[in-house]
Design a protein around this motif. Structure first.
Motif, PDB file in Angstrom:
ATOM      1  N   GLU A 133       0.845  -1.345  -0.073  1.00 41.24           N
ATOM      2  CA  GLU A 133       0.159  -0.109  -0.037  1.00 41.24           C
ATOM      3  C   GLU A 133       0.692   1.184  -0.125  1.00 41.24           C
ATOM      4  O   GLU A 133       0.191   2.358   0.398  1.00 41.24           O
ATOM      5  CB  GLU A 133      -1.021   0.162   1.105  1.00 41.24           C
ATOM      6  N   TYR A 135       1.988   3.135  -2.658  1.00 37.32           N
ATOM      7  CA  TYR A 135       1.732   4.159  -3.231  1.00 37.32           C
ATOM      8  C   TYR A 135       0.534   4.782  -2.837  1.00 37.32           C
ATOM      9  O   TYR A 135       0.159   6.223  -3.372  1.00 37.32           O
ATOM     10  CB  TYR A 135       1.684   3.683  -4.618  1.00 37.32           C
ATOM     11  N   GLN A 136      -0.168   4.561  -1.963  1.00 36.17           N
ATOM     12  CA  GLN A 136      -1.690   5.047  -1.801  1.00 36.17           C
ATOM     13  C   GLN A 136      -1.849   6.206  -1.533  1.00 36.17           C
ATOM     14  O   GLN A 136      -2.437   7.156  -1.809  1.00 36.17           O
ATOM     15  CB  GLN A 136      -2.493   3.754  -0.985  1.00 36.17           C
ATOM     16  N   VAL A 139      -0.975   8.737  -4.109  1.00 39.37           N
ATOM     17  CA  VAL A 139      -2.159   8.856  -4.901  1.00 39.37           C
ATOM     18  C   VAL A 139      -2.863   9.997  -4.204  1.00 39.37           C
ATOM     19  O   VAL A 139      -3.677  10.683  -4.914  1.00 39.37           O
ATOM     20  CB  VAL A 139      -2.544   7.602  -5.414  1.00 39.37           C
ATOM     21  N   ASP A 140      -3.365   9.467  -2.859  1.00 34.68           N
ATOM     22  CA  ASP A 140      -4.302  10.237  -1.938  1.00 34.68           C
ATOM     23  C   ASP A 140      -3.900  11.786  -2.168  1.00 34.68           C
ATOM     24  O   ASP A 140      -5.033  12.613  -2.276  1.00 34.68           O
ATOM     25  CB  ASP A 140      -4.701   9.850  -0.921  1.00 34.68           C
ATOM     26  N   THR A 189       4.756   1.830  -8.386  1.00 38.12           N
ATOM     27  CA  THR A 189       4.466   3.121  -8.084  1.00 38.12           C
ATOM     28  C   THR A 189       4.271   4.157  -9.024  1.00 38.12           C
ATOM     29  O   THR A 189       3.246   4.834  -9.453  1.00 38.12           O
ATOM     30  CB  THR A 189       5.470   3.892  -7.002  1.00 38.12           C
ATOM     31  N   LYS A 192       0.998   3.845 -11.013  1.00 33.48           N
ATOM     32  CA  LYS A 192      -0.195   4.308 -10.657  1.00 33.48           C
ATOM     33  C   LYS A 192      -0.103   5.694 -10.739  1.00 33.48           C
ATOM     34  O   LYS A 192      -0.995   6.306 -10.910  1.00 33.48           O
ATOM     35  CB  LYS A 192       0.044   4.050  -9.070  1.00 33.48           C
TER      36      LYS A 192
ATOM     37  N   CYS B   8      -1.311  11.590   7.418  1.00 31.35           N
ATOM     38  CA  CYS B   8      -0.489  11.098   6.598  1.00 31.35           C
ATOM     39  C   CYS B   8       0.061  12.454   6.071  1.00 31.35           C
ATOM     40  O   CYS B   8       1.381  12.522   5.531  1.00 31.35           O
ATOM     41  CB  CYS B   8      -1.251  10.876   5.135  1.00 31.35           C
TER      42      CYS B   8
END
Lengths: 443, 349
Positions: A133, A135-136, A139-140, A189, A192, B8
Motif C-alpha cells: 500500500e 503508493y496509496q 495517490v491520495d 508506484t 499508478k 498522512c
C-alpha cells in the motif's frame, strides 16, 4: 423540461435578420469571416506578451514538486542543491509504520520573479515490510489537491486568480543506484502515478556508479519503463526554440544526479561538491553528473510547460472522471446534448429521494431500538421485582425465626425467674422454719 | 478531514519571516534560473496567440468604423455608405460582427469588432440597448456552457466582449438621456470606455468643460467606466489609473487619410483652416486612447472581463438555477461513506 438555458437559445428575438455568424448554427460562414489583415503601421499590440508577463510578475508564480524516494536517498539534499537554499529538513527514521507525506511551502525570489515553491517529500517510503500500500498515500495526496482545485472551480463565488494552486506540477522519482534494474516497488508506484502527474525519474547518488555502468543502467531503466507502459514526462518538442535542446535531453533520461550543499575549493573557486579520499565529485560539472541538465530542464526551460501539462492534461482527466462519477454527462441517452442543469436537477432529485429513504430507515431503526430497549428494561424491572420479593420473603423468614428464638428465650427467662422465685421462697421458708426451730429450742 | 488524512500529511504554511528565503541577484554561484520562466511564458503565449473582442456603440455617422480602422491601422470595418431612407427605419438594432487575424512582430491576435448599426437612430429609441445587452450576456452564457462541459476543450474560444467603446456626440452640453440609460445598464456587465467623437468641432476650452460636465454626470448617476476605481490592485496602478480617469472621456478624431505636414506623412484631416493631426496629442487624444486600449491596458481589459464581469454573470446564473455544486459534492461523499458513524452514535441509547 424547459430550463432557463434553453429559453435563452430559443428566444433569440433581438433581430429578424442574422445576428452574428458565430451564434448561427451553420458554421460554414465562419472560416470565410476570419481573414488575415495586413497592418499599415505600428499599432502597438506587440507589447501584449509583455503586459501578460508583467501581470504574472505582480501575482507571482507557483510551483509544486513531489519527491518520491526511499529514506536516505537524498531527496532533501537534492532540493537544497537545486534551489540553492537550505530548506529546514531533518532526517527521518526508518521505522515509520506507514508512508507519510510532508509538504513545505517557501517563498523564493530571484531578481523580480517571486516563486512560491512547495516541496512535498515522502517519509518512510520503502521502509515497511509490506510495501503493497505504499503508493496509496501519494495517490491520495495528489487527488486531494486536484479535488480542492475542482471544488474551488465549482464554487458559485470563486476567486480562481487568487487561488494558491497546490496541484503537483512535477514528480521526481528517485531510483536507487543499484546498477541493475528498477525495483518492483518503483514500477508499481510509477504506473499508478503516470496518469496523474508529470513523472521525471532521476538516479540518485549517482557517484556510486561508474560511467559505463551508468550508461547500461539508463538503457535498462528506459526499456523497462517502456515495456511496462509507464508514461514518464517527455520534454515538449513543439516549440522550435527549445525543441533541439529538449530532444537531446530526452535522450539523457533518467538524469543521474548528485546533490550537495557543501562547498569545496577546486582550483581557485569554491564549488558545490562531495569530497572523497579519492577525489572530488563536482555537482555542477557536466562530466561528473547530470545535475545541471536536471536544473536546466526542470526550471529554466520547462517549468511553464510542466504547469500547463498539469492543468490541461492531468487535471482535466481527473475532473472528467470525477464529474462522470458524479453522474454528469455531456450527452444524454439518445446522445442529445444534456444541459448541466437537467443533470443537476435529476441528481438532486435522486439525492433527495435517497436522503428520504435513509431518513425513513433511520427512523425505523430508531423505533425498533427503542422498543428493544424498552422490553429489556421491562425485563430488568421484572427481575428486580422478583428479587425484591425473594429478599422480602427471606427477611420475613429470618424475622420469624428470630421471633421464635426470642419467644423461646423469653420462655426460658420466665421459667428461670419462676424457678428462682420458687427457690427464693423455699429458701425464705426454710429460714423461717429454722428460726422457729431455734426459737423453740431457746424456750 | 478524517483522522487518517491528518496522519498522512503535515503541512507547514509559509509564515513570512520564519521560512522565507530570499535569493537576491543572479551571481553565478547562486544561480537557480527561476527567471527563465518569464521567457517560457512569453514564448508560449506568443505561440498560442491572443483574442480581443471590441464593441463600438454609437449613433450612425459618429465615425465608429473610421475610428476602429485608425486604431488598428487597417481596413477592419467597412464604412457604411449613407443609408437610404428605407434602411434607416429598421425596427431594431442589428449587431454586426467581423473578425480578423492581425500580426505584429510575431504576436498574432484575433480581433473581433462588433458593430451596432441602428443604435439611437430610430425615432423611438426606448430599449435600444436590449439587443446589445442580450448579445453580451449570450457570449457569457456560451463561455459558461463550455466551461461546465465534462469534456472541455483545451482552449475555450473567447467571444466575450472585452471592451465597449461608447461614442458621445460632441454637443458640448451634457450626457443625453439615451447615454445615461445605456451607460448605466451596460456599465455593470462590460468595461465601457466612453469617447467624444468628432472632437474637432470643439475648442480646447469647450472640450475641457464638456469633459468636466460629463464626469459630473457620470458620478451623479453612479456609472463606473473603465478603469473602475474598485478594481485597482496596488497603489502604483491606482496612480496610473487616476491619471487616466482624470482625462476620460477621450476626445478623438479618426481618419485613414495621410497628409504631408512639415515633411512627414501623418494621419490627419485636411480642412481649409488647417490639418488636424490625429496622432498629435496637442490636437486630439487619439494617441491616449490607443495607448490605453492597446499598448498598456489590453491585457487588463481582458482580465477584468474574465475575473470580474464574467464571474459576476456566473454567480448570478448559478444562483438563478439553484446550482450549488459544493452541495452535490458533499452529498456524494455522504452517500459513499454511508452514515455508518451515525449508527454508532444511535446505539448509545
Amino acid at each position: 423540461m424547459a430550463t432557463f438555458l434553453n429559453e435563452v437559445w430559443r428566444t433569440r428575438s433581438y433581430s429578424n435578420q442574422d445576428i452574428c455568424p458565430k451564434i448561427n448554427a451553420s458554421s460554414k460562414q465562419r472560416p470565410r469571416r476570419v481573414r488575415p489583415l495586413s497592418l499599415a503601421g505600428h499599432v502597438g499590440f506587440d507589447s501584449l506578451p509583455d503586459q501578460l508577463v508583467n501581470k504574472s510578475i505582480c501575482q507571482g508564480f507557483c510551483f509544486n514538486i513531489l519527491c518520491i524516494g526511499e529514506t536516505g536517498i537524498g531527496k532533501s539534499t537534492l532540493m537544497d542543491t537545486l534551489f540553492n537554499t537550505n530548506f529546514e529538513n531533518f532526517e527521518s527514521s526508518h521505522f515509520e509504520p506507514q508512508v507519510k507525506l510532508r509538504a513545505q511551502t517557501y517563498d523564493l525570489q530571484e531578481s523580480n520573479v517571486r516563486l512560491r515553491l512547495t516541496v512535498v517529500n515522502t517519509v518512510g517510503f520503502g521502509d515497511q515490510m509490506n510495501k503493497q500500500e505504499s503508493y496509496q498515500p501519494v495517490v491520495d495526496y495528489i487527488d486531494r489537491q486536484f479535488e480542492s482545485y475542482l471544488q474551488e472551480e465549482l464554487k458559485i463565488k470563486r476567486s480562481l486568480h487568487n487561488y494558491h494552486d497546490s496541484r503537483v506540477h512535477a514528480c521526481l522519482y528517485f531510483i536507487s543506484p543499484s546498477g541493475h534494474s528498477l525495483k518492483s516497488l518503483d514500477l508499481v508506484t510509477m504506473k499508478k502515478l503516470d496518469s496523474k502527474v508529470n513523472i521525471i525519474p532521476v538516479i540518485a547518488k549517482a557517484d556510486t556508479i561508474s560511467k559505463s555502468e551508468l550508461h547500461k543502467f539508463k538503457i535498462k531503466i528506459m526499456s523497462e519503463l517502456v515495456s511496462n507502459g509507464v508514461q514518464i514526462y517527455q520534454f515538449p518538442l513543439d516549440d522550435e526554440t527549445v525543441a533541439k535542446v529538449n530532444t537531446t535531453m530526452n535522450g539523457h533520461l533518467p538524469f543521474a544526479v548528485v546533490g550537495s550543499t557543501e562547498e569545496v575549493s577546486v582550483g581557485n573557486k569554491m564549488v558545490k561538491a562531495r569530497q572523497y579520499p579519492w577525489g572530488v565529485v563536482q555537482v555542477e560539472n557536466e562530466n561528473h553528473c547530470d545535475f545541471v541538465k536536471l536544473r536546466e530542464m526542470l526550471i529554466c526551460v520547462n517549468m511553464e510547460d510542466l504547469r500547463e501539462q498539469t492543468h490541461t492534461r492531468h487535471y482535466e482527466l481527473y475532473r472528467r472522471c470525477k464529474l462522470e462519477e458524479m453522474g454528469f454527462k455531456d450527452t444524454g441517452p439518445e446522445s442529445k446534448p444534456v444541459s448541466l442543469q437537467q443533470t443537476y436537477e435529476a441528481k438532486r432529485q435522486e439525492f433527495l429521494v435517497e436522503l428520504q429513504k435513509r431518513e425513513d430507515e433511520m427512523r425505523q431503526m430508531f423505533v425498533q431500538r427503542v422498543k428493544e430497549k424498552e422490553s429489556e428494561l421491562k425485563e430488568a424491572e421484572r427481575e428486580l421485582q422478583s428479587r425484591f420479593e425473594q429478599l422480602k420473603r427471606l427477611h420475613a423468614d429470618e424475622k420469624a425465626a428470630l421471633e421464635e428464638k426470642k419467644r423461646l428465650l423469653d420462655e426460658d427467662q420466665s421459667s428461670f425467674s419462676k424457678r428462682r422465685a420458687a427457690a427464693q421462697l423455699l429458701q425464705a421458708q426454710s429460714l423461717t422454719a429454722n428460726g422457729k426451730k431455734d426459737k423453740d429450742r431457746k424456750k | 478531514m478524517t483522522e487518517k488524512e491528518e496522519n498522512c500529511v503535515e503541512l507547514r504554511q509559509s509564515v513570512p519571516g520564519l521560512q522565507m528565503s530570499f535569493i537576491q541577484g543572479t551571481d553565478l554561484f547562486g544561480y537557480v534560473g527561476i527567471e527563465a520562466v518569464l521567457d517560457q511564458m512569453r514564448s508560449k503565449t506568443m505561440k498560442a496567440g491572443f483574442e480581443f473582442n471590441i464593441m463600438v456603440v454609437g449613433q450612425s455617422g459618429l465615425g465608429k468604423s473610421t475610428l476602429v480602422n485608425t486604431l488598428f491601422k487597417s481596413k477592419v470595418s467597412r464604412k457604411s455608405c449613407t443609408p437610404n431612407y428605407e434602411e434607416k427605419i429598421s425596427k431594431t438594432v442589428k449587431l454586426h460582427t467581423v473578425s480578423h487575424v492581425i500580426e505584429e512582430k510575431g504576436v498574432k491576435m484575433k480581433l473581433t469588432v462588433i458593430d451596432t448599426p441602428g443604435f439611437g437612430d430610430q425615432i423611438n429609441n426606448e430599449n435600444c440597448w436590449e439587443p446589445i445587452l442580450k448579445y453580451v450576456n449570450e457570449q457569457y452564457e456560451k463561455y459558461l456552457r463550455e466551461e461546465l462541459h465534462v469534456n472541455r476543450k483545451r482552449r475555450i474560444p473567447d467571444s466575450r466582449v472585452h471592451c465597449c467603446i461608447y461614442f458621445l456626440p460632441a454637443t458640448g452640453h451634457r450626457l443625453r438621456p439615451i447615454d445615461v440609460e445605456f451607460l448605466k445598464r451596460l456599465g455593470k456587465i462590460v468595461s465601457i470606455v466612453p469617447i467624444i467623437a468628432k472632437a474637432d468641432t470643439l475648442t480646447i476650452e469647450e472640450r475641457q468643460e464638456f469633459k468636466e460636465r460629463i464626469r459630473q454626470d457620470l458620478a451623479a448617476n453612479g456609472i463606473h467606466v473603465y478603469p473602475q476605481k474598485e478594481y485597482d490592485e496596488d497603489p502604483e496602478e491606482r496612480i496610473l489609473n487616476d491619471r487616466i480617469r482624470e482625462s476620460i472621456p477621450f476626445a478623438v478624431v479618426g481618419t485613414d487619410k495621410e497628409h504631408q505636414v512639415n515633411g512627414n506623412k501623418v494621419l490627419g484631416r485636411k480642412t481649409k483652416w488647417g490639418i488636424i493631426e490625429v496622432e498629435n496629442v496637442a490636437h486630439c487624444e487619439f494617441a491616449n486612447l490607443r495607448d490605453l486600449l492597446i499598448r498598456s491596458h489590453l491585457q487588463d481589459l481582458k482580465d477584468v472581463t474574465h475575473n470580474i464581469h464574467y464571474e459576476t454573470y456566473r454567480v448570478r446564473r448559478l444562483n438563478e438555477s439553484n446550482m450549488d455544486f459544493s452541495e452535490l459534492g458533499l452529498s456524494t461523499w455522504l452517500l459513499e461513506n454511508g452514515t455508518a458513524d451515525k449508527w454508532e452514535s444511535e446505539s448509545h441509547l
